[in-house]
Design an enzyme around this catalytic site. Sequence first.
Site, short mmCIF file in Angstrom:
data_model
loop_
_atom_site.label_atom_id
_atom_site.label_comp_id
_atom_site.label_asym_id
_atom_site.label_seq_id
_atom_site.Cartn_x
_atom_site.Cartn_y
_atom_site.Cartn_z
N ASP A 181 0.84 -1.21 0.00
CA ASP A 181 0.00 0.00 0.00
C ASP A 181 0.87 1.25 0.00
OD1 ASP A 181 -2.36 1.47 0.06
OD2 ASP A 181 -2.58 1.35 2.23
N ARG A 227 -10.08 10.71 -12.08
CA ARG A 227 -9.55 10.68 -10.71
C ARG A 227 -9.02 9.31 -10.32
NH1 ARG A 227 -14.34 11.54 -7.47
NH2 ARG A 227 -12.92 11.53 -5.71
N LYS A 228 -9.15 8.34 -11.19
CA LYS A 228 -8.78 6.96 -10.85
C LYS A 228 -7.38 6.62 -11.37
CE LYS A 228 -12.57 5.14 -12.68
NZ LYS A 228 -13.64 4.18 -13.00
#
Length: 265
Positions: A181, A227-228
Amino acid sequence: MIQIPNVPDGDNIPQLCHQTLVVPTAVLVPAPHGATAAPHGIAMTIGGVPPPRPHCCVSPQALCSVSPQDLAVPNAGWSVAMREQFQHLLRRTADGSWRRIPSYRRGLDYLPEVVQMVVGPVTGPGPRHFLRNLDAEGAGFEYAIFLHSSGHHAQCLCQLGPYLEGHHGFAHGGAIATLIDTTVGACALAVAKTSVMTAKLNISYLVPMPVGAVVVADSRMERHEGRKIFLSCRVHDTKGDTLYAEATALFIQVENTKPPPAARP
Ligand SMILES: CCCCCCCC(=O)SCCNC(=O)CCNC(=O)[C@H](O)C(C)(C)COP(=O)(O)OP(=O)(O)OC[C@H]1O[C@@H](n2cnc3c(N)ncnc32)[C@H](O)[C@@H]1OP(=O)(O)O
């Protein structure tokens, strides 16, 4: 078998944030597959933990100290393999094609990249940095992130310490997810140049990762749609022989307008 020597200075009780753990300092434990002993006699497996960093927090009020010290550099908890790979990655920064990202315990005052991660107004010293809150060198995440000048490729060199153990001798899956992450997050941040949030993280765990192993999490931006931001990540050993995990992630660019929930001490 790896013999774990006494930690220096006779300090066999590592002080951690909010807790004190008594750790035996001279025990014999089976060496997990592929695990290597660290330099300076510091063991990189369960049962041997190096002494705390100099600025160890001591009171719940203090939490972890606000320190400008860049922690993405070698310390006594780094194994030989970790140091060698760090030097290798550092050499690539000489021509400007890569850069090393500094890392701090509470980085808001010092690290523009992390400032951008904050959604909403910040008061006080800002959020504690999860991966840097284990205040003993070599015990938790030891890592340095390198970012390619394209901003679409990030590599995190990481050594997962004994406090990140899940099954005996192996890293916890949640610790590996944290490493992934963070790496894809750094890459997404470089792509977005504004705040990003993890919306989706899909991990395949392929081979158990020994505690103390030195690995590289290699993340790339796959595509950017509005936005992805879609990314991939592969976590492998430094030679690329063993692929421990692979992942895909979706990050969403967000506005810096939402107030964060109140932080608890
Ligand atoms: C250097 C250090 C790096 C550290 C990195 C660490 C990063 C983190 O850990 S962040 C913490 C964990 N993540 C979270 O807490 C996120 C919680 N979720 C949220 O806040 C929101 O759902 C958030 C911000 C992801 C999206 O909300 P919002 O901004 O309203 O987006 P929304 O309008 O719903 O969706 C935008 C687009 O994304 C898509 N999308 C959003 N979430 C998802 C999802 N989970 N799966 C698939 N698609 C999604 C939507 O379908 C939409 O697509 P399209 O534009 O094609 O219609």
